[in-house]
Design a protein around this motif. Structure first.
Motif, PDB file in Angstrom:
ATOM      1  N   ARG A  17     -56.751 -25.703 -39.551  1.00 34.64           N
ATOM      2  CA  ARG A  17     -56.137 -25.463 -41.027  1.00 34.64           C
ATOM      3  C   ARG A  17     -54.821 -25.201 -41.152  1.00 34.64           C
ATOM      4  NH1 ARG A  17     -61.475 -22.690 -41.158  1.00 34.64           N
ATOM      5  NH2 ARG A  17     -60.281 -20.507 -41.387  1.00 34.64           N
ATOM      6  N   ASP A  18     -54.054 -24.484 -40.447  1.00 35.15           N
ATOM      7  CA  ASP A  18     -52.964 -23.968 -40.670  1.00 35.15           C
ATOM      8  C   ASP A  18     -51.671 -25.034 -40.060  1.00 35.15           C
ATOM      9  OD1 ASP A  18     -53.402 -21.629 -42.097  1.00 35.15           O
ATOM     10  OD2 ASP A  18     -53.586 -20.385 -40.213  1.00 35.15           O
ATOM     11  N   ARG A  19     -52.057 -25.995 -39.164  1.00 37.72           N
ATOM     12  CA  ARG A  19     -51.428 -26.891 -38.602  1.00 37.72           C
ATOM     13  C   ARG A  19     -50.074 -27.467 -39.516  1.00 37.72           C
ATOM     14  NH1 ARG A  19     -51.050 -29.389 -33.555  1.00 37.72           N
ATOM     15  NH2 ARG A  19     -53.250 -28.724 -32.844  1.00 37.72           N
ATOM     16  N   ARG A  20     -50.325 -27.903 -40.325  1.00 38.91           N
ATOM     17  CA  ARG A  20     -49.476 -28.505 -41.213  1.00 38.91           C
ATOM     18  C   ARG A  20     -48.569 -27.534 -41.743  1.00 38.91           C
ATOM     19  NH1 ARG A  20     -51.005 -32.488 -46.386  1.00 38.91           N
ATOM     20  NH2 ARG A  20     -48.742 -33.080 -46.989  1.00 38.91           N
ATOM     21  N   HIS A  21     -49.097 -26.425 -42.226  1.00 42.32           N
ATOM     22  CA  HIS A  21     -48.112 -25.126 -42.727  1.00 42.32           C
ATOM     23  C   HIS A  21     -47.158 -25.030 -41.489  1.00 42.32           C
ATOM     24  CE1 HIS A  21     -46.475 -21.388 -43.616  1.00 42.32           C
ATOM     25  NE2 HIS A  21     -47.074 -21.039 -42.675  1.00 42.32           N
ATOM     26  N   LEU A  22     -47.770 -24.784 -40.180  1.00 44.38           N
ATOM     27  CA  LEU A  22     -46.852 -24.428 -39.162  1.00 44.38           C
ATOM     28  C   LEU A  22     -45.915 -25.529 -38.603  1.00 44.38           C
ATOM     29  CD1 LEU A  22     -49.639 -22.678 -36.751  1.00 44.38           C
ATOM     30  CD2 LEU A  22     -48.138 -21.612 -37.809  1.00 44.38           C
ATOM     31  N   HIS A  23     -46.150 -26.821 -38.904  1.00 40.82           N
ATOM     32  CA  HIS A  23     -45.382 -27.867 -38.347  1.00 40.82           C
ATOM     33  C   HIS A  23     -44.047 -27.940 -39.669  1.00 40.82           C
ATOM     34  CE1 HIS A  23     -43.916 -31.766 -38.313  1.00 40.82           C
ATOM     35  NE2 HIS A  23     -44.242 -31.809 -37.107  1.00 40.82           N
ATOM     36  N   ASP A  34     -40.129 -34.147 -33.765  1.00 37.39           N
ATOM     37  CA  ASP A  34     -40.623 -33.900 -32.407  1.00 37.39           C
ATOM     38  C   ASP A  34     -40.592 -32.563 -31.936  1.00 37.39           C
ATOM     39  OD1 ASP A  34     -41.452 -36.690 -32.293  1.00 37.39           O
ATOM     40  OD2 ASP A  34     -39.715 -37.425 -31.218  1.00 37.39           O
ATOM     41  N   GLU A  35     -39.437 -31.879 -32.044  1.00 38.96           N
ATOM     42  CA  GLU A  35     -39.345 -30.534 -31.372  1.00 38.96           C
ATOM     43  C   GLU A  35     -40.330 -29.488 -32.382  1.00 38.96           C
ATOM     44  OE1 GLU A  35     -35.208 -29.560 -31.815  1.00 38.96           O
ATOM     45  OE2 GLU A  35     -34.916 -30.072 -29.875  1.00 38.96           O
ATOM     46  N   ALA A  36     -40.510 -29.895 -33.526  1.00 35.65           N
ATOM     47  CA  ALA A  36     -41.560 -29.221 -34.456  1.00 35.65           C
ATOM     48  C   ALA A  36     -42.820 -29.351 -33.722  1.00 35.65           C
ATOM     49  CB  ALA A  36     -41.578 -29.633 -35.888  1.00 35.65           C
ATOM     50  N   GLN A  37     -43.425 -30.460 -33.369  1.00 39.56           N
ATOM     51  CA  GLN A  37     -44.577 -30.770 -32.562  1.00 39.56           C
ATOM     52  C   GLN A  37     -44.405 -29.646 -31.521  1.00 39.56           C
ATOM     53  OE1 GLN A  37     -45.060 -34.897 -32.241  1.00 39.56           O
ATOM     54  NE2 GLN A  37     -45.614 -35.354 -34.325  1.00 39.56           N
ATOM     55  N   MET A  73     -36.230 -22.009 -28.830  1.00 39.10           N
ATOM     56  CA  MET A  73     -35.849 -23.116 -28.646  1.00 39.10           C
ATOM     57  C   MET A  73     -34.247 -23.339 -29.436  1.00 39.10           C
ATOM     58  SD  MET A  73     -39.503 -25.021 -29.746  1.00 39.10           S
ATOM     59  CE  MET A  73     -38.701 -26.681 -29.410  1.00 39.10           C
ATOM     60  N   LEU A  74     -34.136 -22.734 -30.317  1.00 40.90           N
ATOM     61  CA  LEU A  74     -32.729 -22.632 -31.264  1.00 40.90           C
ATOM     62  C   LEU A  74     -31.795 -22.111 -30.208  1.00 40.90           C
ATOM     63  CD1 LEU A  74     -33.535 -21.874 -34.834  1.00 40.90           C
ATOM     64  CD2 LEU A  74     -32.821 -24.129 -34.188  1.00 40.90           C
ATOM     65  N   ARG A  75     -32.074 -21.072 -29.613  1.00 40.90           N
ATOM     66  CA  ARG A  75     -30.943 -20.295 -28.497  1.00 40.90           C
ATOM     67  C   ARG A  75     -30.720 -21.320 -27.452  1.00 40.90           C
ATOM     68  NH1 ARG A  75     -33.572 -14.384 -28.962  1.00 40.90           N
ATOM     69  NH2 ARG A  75     -32.479 -13.695 -30.722  1.00 40.90           N
ATOM     70  N   ALA A  76     -31.951 -21.962 -26.938  1.00 39.34           N
ATOM     71  CA  ALA A  76     -31.794 -22.935 -25.742  1.00 39.34           C
ATOM     72  C   ALA A  76     -30.833 -24.128 -26.184  1.00 39.34           C
ATOM     73  CB  ALA A  76     -33.072 -23.351 -25.218  1.00 39.34           C
ATOM     74  N   ARG A  77     -30.877 -24.413 -27.438  1.00 35.53           N
ATOM     75  CA  ARG A  77     -30.250 -25.728 -27.933  1.00 35.53           C
ATOM     76  C   ARG A  77     -28.737 -25.363 -27.897  1.00 35.53           C
ATOM     77  NH1 ARG A  77     -31.579 -27.515 -33.688  1.00 35.53           N
ATOM     78  NH2 ARG A  77     -33.384 -28.219 -32.878  1.00 35.53           N
ATOM     79  N   ALA A  92     -32.815 -44.702 -32.782  1.00 34.74           N
ATOM     80  CA  ALA A  92     -33.872 -45.255 -31.508  1.00 34.74           C
ATOM     81  C   ALA A  92     -35.361 -45.476 -31.944  1.00 34.74           C
ATOM     82  CB  ALA A  92     -33.717 -43.995 -30.386  1.00 34.74           C
ATOM     83  N   ALA A  93     -36.083 -46.414 -31.022  1.00 30.26           N
ATOM     84  CA  ALA A  93     -37.285 -46.916 -31.118  1.00 30.26           C
ATOM     85  C   ALA A  93     -38.087 -45.588 -30.964  1.00 30.26           C
ATOM     86  CB  ALA A  93     -37.518 -47.897 -30.566  1.00 30.26           C
ATOM     87  N   ALA A  94     -39.325 -45.580 -31.337  1.00 36.11           N
ATOM     88  CA  ALA A  94     -40.195 -44.613 -31.416  1.00 36.11           C
ATOM     89  C   ALA A  94     -40.479 -44.480 -29.656  1.00 36.11           C
ATOM     90  CB  ALA A  94     -41.746 -44.678 -32.053  1.00 36.11           C
ATOM     91  N   THR A  95     -40.939 -43.250 -29.198  1.00 38.66           N
ATOM     92  CA  THR A  95     -41.426 -43.084 -27.968  1.00 38.66           C
ATOM     93  C   THR A  95     -42.785 -42.564 -28.021  1.00 38.66           C
ATOM     94  OG1 THR A  95     -40.496 -40.594 -28.104  1.00 38.66           O
ATOM     95  CG2 THR A  95     -39.035 -42.345 -26.984  1.00 38.66           C
ATOM     96  N   PRO A  96     -43.429 -43.180 -26.935  1.00 40.71           N
ATOM     97  CA  PRO A  96     -44.953 -42.945 -26.811  1.00 40.71           C
ATOM     98  C   PRO A  96     -45.332 -41.476 -27.173  1.00 40.71           C
ATOM     99  CG  PRO A  96     -44.195 -44.170 -24.834  1.00 40.71           C
ATOM    100  CD  PRO A  96     -42.952 -43.717 -25.656  1.00 40.71           C
ATOM    101  N   GLY A  97     -46.276 -41.144 -28.128  1.00 41.35           N
ATOM    102  CA  GLY A  97     -46.439 -39.641 -28.351  1.00 41.35           C
ATOM    103  C   GLY A  97     -45.403 -38.904 -29.337  1.00 41.35           C
ATOM    104  N   GLY A  98     -44.398 -39.624 -29.663  1.00 45.82           N
ATOM    105  CA  GLY A  98     -43.330 -39.049 -30.323  1.00 45.82           C
ATOM    106  C   GLY A  98     -43.263 -39.527 -31.927  1.00 45.82           C
TER     107      GLY A  98
END
Length: 292
Positions: A17-23, A34-37, A73-77, A92-98
């Motif tokens: 139920r919260d997935r959309r909010h979290l994304h 993609d990083e959000a996923q 993730m931001l610190r790693a970036r 770029a074209a879409a990647t599988p699962g991305g």
């Protein structure tokens, strides 16, 4: 007493139920669908390991976990500089699962390309504090736990970020509004590849300068500049007005990731000079903020 299996099922249902909010939160903090996923998936793994027994506000708890994931993730970036090779290549074209380029563009537009560009200039803790508080009304006490600062320090982080996001310009409101109309007309004609509309918004003696390798360094004349600009229509769809060092310009940001800044000099309702900045070091030196 709730059995462990039942608790896990209830948490899974609540998470969905919260997935959309979290994304949405993760996309604003990371600027990449993609990083959000990935962040949302990592949040689910951490939440599942911890369990939600005794948690009253599950959404707030999940948001806190997500905030820590995004901060990491931001610190790693920051420690892994982005490779900007081929900065003006087609998306770029879409990647599988991305996430494909069109979906990424829609998601970025829903947030605001210019906003994502400006957010990307913030430090990791500043970005997390600003996004959570100013966009999702998360209390500073909760943010403090994520960034490992006091609530007062977390509030200062958000305040500094807010000042950088909204910026300032010495231009009077009327002048800024007038110049914005010129910039928007230029961008609209660029997206449409409308040669005559481009010529109309350019000064007859307009000068275009660029640091892009392989391009003509200096180009003069409205028609020559318009013809070149028309050839970049595919990239112009990712361009939005933005304040550059307090003056109105434009940022080209596919998916919200900055690639090009246009410094536009406007006199008498026409563009008299265009400076195209593409070099990463030069882009980093520019102060960017929202034009609204």
């Amino acid at each position: 007493m709730e059995r462990p299996q039942e608790g896990a099922v209830a948490l899974a249902e609540r998470f969905e139920r919260d997935r959309r909010h979290l994304h949405g939160v993760a996309h604003r903090m990371l600027g990449s669908a993609d990083e959000a996923q990935d962040a949302v998936q990592e949040t689910w793994l951490r939440a599942g390991r911890a369990g939600a027994d005794g948690v009253e506000n599950v959404t707030g708890w999940l948001t806190t976990i997500l905030g820590r994931v995004c901060l990491d993730m931001l610190r790693a970036r920051r420690r892994r500089p982005e490779d900007l090779t081929g900065l003006l290549a087609e998306p770029a074209a879409a990647t599988p699962g991305g996430t494909g380029p069109e979906e990424e563009a829609v998601l970025a537009e829903s947030v605001g390309l210019a906003l994502l560009v400006v957010l990307d200039r913030l430090g990791p803790a500043e970005r997390v504090a600003f996004v959570l508080h100013d966009m999702f009304a998360v209390p500073f006490e909760q943010i403090a736990a994520i960034v490992e600062r006091s609530p007062v320090a977390a509030k200062k982080l958000a305040s500094r970020a807010r000042a950088r996001v909204h910026g300032a310009t010495p231009l009077p409101a009327a002048d800024l509004a007038g110049r914005r109309k010129v910039v928007e007309a230029f961008l609209a004609a660029s997206r449409a590849g409308d040669l005559e509309a481009l010529v109309a918004v350019l000064d007859p003696d307009v000068v275009r300068r660029t640091d892009l390798p392989g391009a003509v360094p200096v180009l003069r004349g409205a028609r020559r500049v318009a013809e070149e600009t028309r050839g970049n229509a595919a990239h112009a769809r990712f361009a939005r007005p933005i304040l550059v060092n307090g003056a109105l310009g434009a940022a080209v940001a596919p998916g919200g990731r900055l690639r090009v800044v246009l410094l536009l000099t406007i006199i008498g309702g026409r563009v008299v000079a265009i400076d195209v900045v593409t070099a990463p070091a030069a882009l980093d030196r520019l102060e960017l903020s929202l034009a609204d």
